[in-house]
Design an enzyme around this catalytic site. Structure first.
Site, short mmCIF file in Angstrom:
data_model
loop_
_atom_site.label_atom_id
_atom_site.label_comp_id
_atom_site.label_asym_id
_atom_site.label_seq_id
_atom_site.Cartn_x
_atom_site.Cartn_y
_atom_site.Cartn_z
N ASN A 178 -9.99 -0.03 0.68
CA ASN A 178 -8.54 0.04 0.57
C ASN A 178 -8.13 -0.47 -0.82
O ASN A 178 -8.32 -1.65 -1.12
CB ASN A 178 -7.93 -0.83 1.69
CG ASN A 178 -6.42 -0.83 1.68
OD1 ASN A 178 -5.79 -0.40 0.72
ND2 ASN A 178 -5.83 -1.33 2.75
N CYS A 210 0.81 -1.23 0.00
CA CYS A 210 0.00 0.00 0.00
C CYS A 210 0.84 1.27 0.00
O CYS A 210 0.33 2.36 -0.25
CB CYS A 210 -0.96 -0.01 1.18
SG CYS A 210 -2.05 -1.43 1.19
N HIS A 215 -3.13 7.22 3.03
CA HIS A 215 -3.58 5.93 2.52
C HIS A 215 -4.95 5.63 3.11
O HIS A 215 -5.18 5.82 4.31
CB HIS A 215 -2.57 4.85 2.91
CG HIS A 215 -3.03 3.46 2.61
ND1 HIS A 215 -3.61 3.13 1.41
CD2 HIS A 215 -3.02 2.32 3.35
CE1 HIS A 215 -3.93 1.85 1.43
NE2 HIS A 215 -3.59 1.34 2.59
N1 COA Z 1 -18.14 -8.60 10.05
C1 COA Z 1 -18.58 -8.92 11.26
N2 COA Z 1 -17.76 -9.28 12.26
C2 COA Z 1 -16.44 -9.33 11.97
C3 COA Z 1 -15.93 -9.02 10.71
C4 COA Z 1 -16.85 -8.66 9.72
N3 COA Z 1 -16.46 -8.33 8.48
N4 COA Z 1 -14.59 -9.15 10.74
C5 COA Z 1 -14.26 -9.53 11.99
N5 COA Z 1 -15.39 -9.64 12.73
C6 COA Z 1 -15.50 -10.02 14.13
C7 COA Z 1 -14.30 -10.76 14.64
O1 COA Z 1 -14.41 -12.13 14.34
C8 COA Z 1 -14.38 -10.49 16.11
O2 COA Z 1 -15.32 -11.36 16.69
P1 COA Z 1 -15.04 -11.98 18.16
O3 COA Z 1 -14.96 -10.79 19.07
O4 COA Z 1 -16.24 -12.84 18.35
O5 COA Z 1 -13.76 -12.73 18.02
C9 COA Z 1 -14.95 -9.07 16.18
O6 COA Z 1 -15.58 -8.84 14.91
C10 COA Z 1 -13.93 -8.01 16.43
O7 COA Z 1 -12.86 -8.23 15.53
P2 COA Z 1 -11.57 -7.36 15.58
O8 COA Z 1 -10.58 -7.91 14.61
O9 COA Z 1 -11.14 -7.20 17.01
O10 COA Z 1 -12.15 -5.97 15.06
P3 COA Z 1 -11.43 -4.60 14.94
O11 COA Z 1 -12.19 -3.56 15.63
O12 COA Z 1 -9.96 -4.70 15.20
O13 COA Z 1 -11.61 -4.30 13.38
C11 COA Z 1 -10.39 -4.36 11.32
C12 COA Z 1 -11.07 -5.17 12.42
C13 COA Z 1 -9.80 -5.32 10.30
C14 COA Z 1 -11.43 -3.48 10.66
C15 COA Z 1 -9.28 -3.49 11.95
O14 COA Z 1 -8.50 -4.27 12.81
C16 COA Z 1 -8.42 -2.84 10.93
O15 COA Z 1 -8.85 -2.00 10.18
N6 COA Z 1 -7.11 -3.15 10.95
C17 COA Z 1 -6.18 -2.56 10.04
C18 COA Z 1 -6.37 -3.20 8.73
C19 COA Z 1 -5.67 -2.48 7.62
O16 COA Z 1 -5.69 -1.30 7.54
N7 COA Z 1 -5.06 -3.25 6.75
C20 COA Z 1 -4.49 -2.77 5.55
C21 COA Z 1 -3.15 -2.27 5.76
S1 COA Z 1 -2.52 -1.52 4.32
#
Ligand code: COA
Length: 325
Positions: A282, A116, A252
């Protein structure tokens, strides 16, 4: 005579017509519009047609950038394309774009992959090559067909990404004091499996792994905020610019909450940040040039403005660029 600064002479973008809404994704995996929107700020993303390739999207964005710069393909002697989803392992997608646009054979053409952060790596490379005086006009592109490396059964990743392309033409500044002021690139040596596509490469250890994005979202979130905040601070400090002098930050577009956290730490209001993650998700290397083009089109960037580009990506790479528009 002093060497002229290297400036953005034009920008362009291309997004596929097919819109995939959160509602539609919730029919593929166990998720909801509400979950995706509140956790990421994403409402919808674009998905390329089956026959449409990264090179096709890149060429469309490149053509638009050439038009906006008032230049023709014959003026370009350098094409650098950032992508993690090239059409082919070889030749470079930049060469395919060269052919599509009719860019002459004396142009150097190659791809870079910094995930990215790819566009910022390509931009810095182009800046160096143009500043040497050995190249005159560069077409710098970020383009991705990420829909081909998504696991459409994995709700933790497939809701986040989309397809797009963004491009810029760089060359000698046409207005006094406009141009690139500074860039800063780096890469944190963290475990690759924080954010990776394990399969599809030459590693014998990963021969049977799938060619899809896998991510430890929570860990990446924290590192991303810190890396983008640090690179923004470093580059501003290095050039004696305070955050409130920046007219527009083009970050980004991975997650609205990441952008809000950076705004908070830099003590800048959100209206200084250009945000389009709601419409595209993204788009990796395409994210910054697409947002930059839109910000300019929307009148959020005007001649003379100070603009800050910041990104992070798998690696974990990061980068920033400070530009006088
Ligand atoms: N829909 C519903 N529930 C979802 C889900 C979805 N699409 N994806 C994950 N969950 C669930 C998980 O399984 C978890 O359930 P649990 O508590 O029963 O285990 C819960 O939601 C929370 O998941 P978590 O990973 O803690 O959520 P979060 O608040 O950290 O958000 C992201 C997840 C991916 C949105 C976040 O971590 C993020 O944006 N990270 C950075 C990613 C990024 O920018 N990547 C690209 C880099 S260039």
């Amino acid at each position: 005579m002093a060497t002229p600064s290297i400036a953005f002479l034009g920008t362009g973008s291309y997004t596929p017509t097919r819109i995939l809404s959160n509602q539609e994704i919730s029919q593929l995996v166990e998720t909801s519009d509400e979950w995706i929107l509140t956790r990421t700020g994403i409402r919808e993303r674009r998905i390329a047609a089956g026959t449409e390739t990264t090179a096709d999207m890149a060429a469309a964005a490149g053509k638009a950038a050439l038009e906006s710069a008032g230049l023709s393909p014959g003026d370009i002697d350098l094409v650098i394309l950032a992508t993690l989803t090239p059409d082919l392992p070889m030749p470079a997608t930049a060469c395919l774009v060269q052919q599509r646009l009719g860019i002459p054979s004396r142009a150097a053409c190659f791809d870079v992959n910094a995930a990215c952060t790819g566009f910022l790596y390509a931009l810095d490379t182009a800046w160096g090559m143009l500043s040497s005086g050995r190249y005159r006009h560069a077409l710098v592109i970020g383009a991705e067909k990420l829909s081909t490396v998504l696991d459409w059964k994995d709700r933790t990743t497939c809701v986040l990404f989309g397809d797009a392309a963004g491009a810029a033409v760089l060359g000698p500044a046409r207005r006094e004091s406009s141009g690139l002021i500074g860039t800063r690139l780096g890469s944190l040596p963290l475990p690759a499996d924080l954010l990776w596509v394990p399969g599809g490469g030459s590693s014998p250890a990963n021969l049977d792994d799938p060619r899809v994005i896998r991510m430890k979202g929570k860990e990446v979130f924290k590192v991303a905020v810190r890396a983008m905040e640090d690179v923004a601070r470093d580059i501003l400090e290095q050039h004696h610019v305070s955050a409130d002098q920046i007219a527009c930050v083009v970050p980004h577009q991975a997650n609205l909450r990441i952008i809000e956290a950076i705004a908070h730490y830099l003590k800048l209001p959100m209206d200084r940040f250009y945000v389009n993650v709601d419409r595209y998700g993204n788009t990796s290397a395409a994210s910054v040039p697409l947002a930059l083009h839109e910000a300019q089109q929307a009148g959020r960037i005007r001649p003379g403005d100070l603009v800050l580009l910041v990104a992070f990506g798998a690696g974990l790479t990061y980068g920033g660029a400070l530009v006088r528009w």
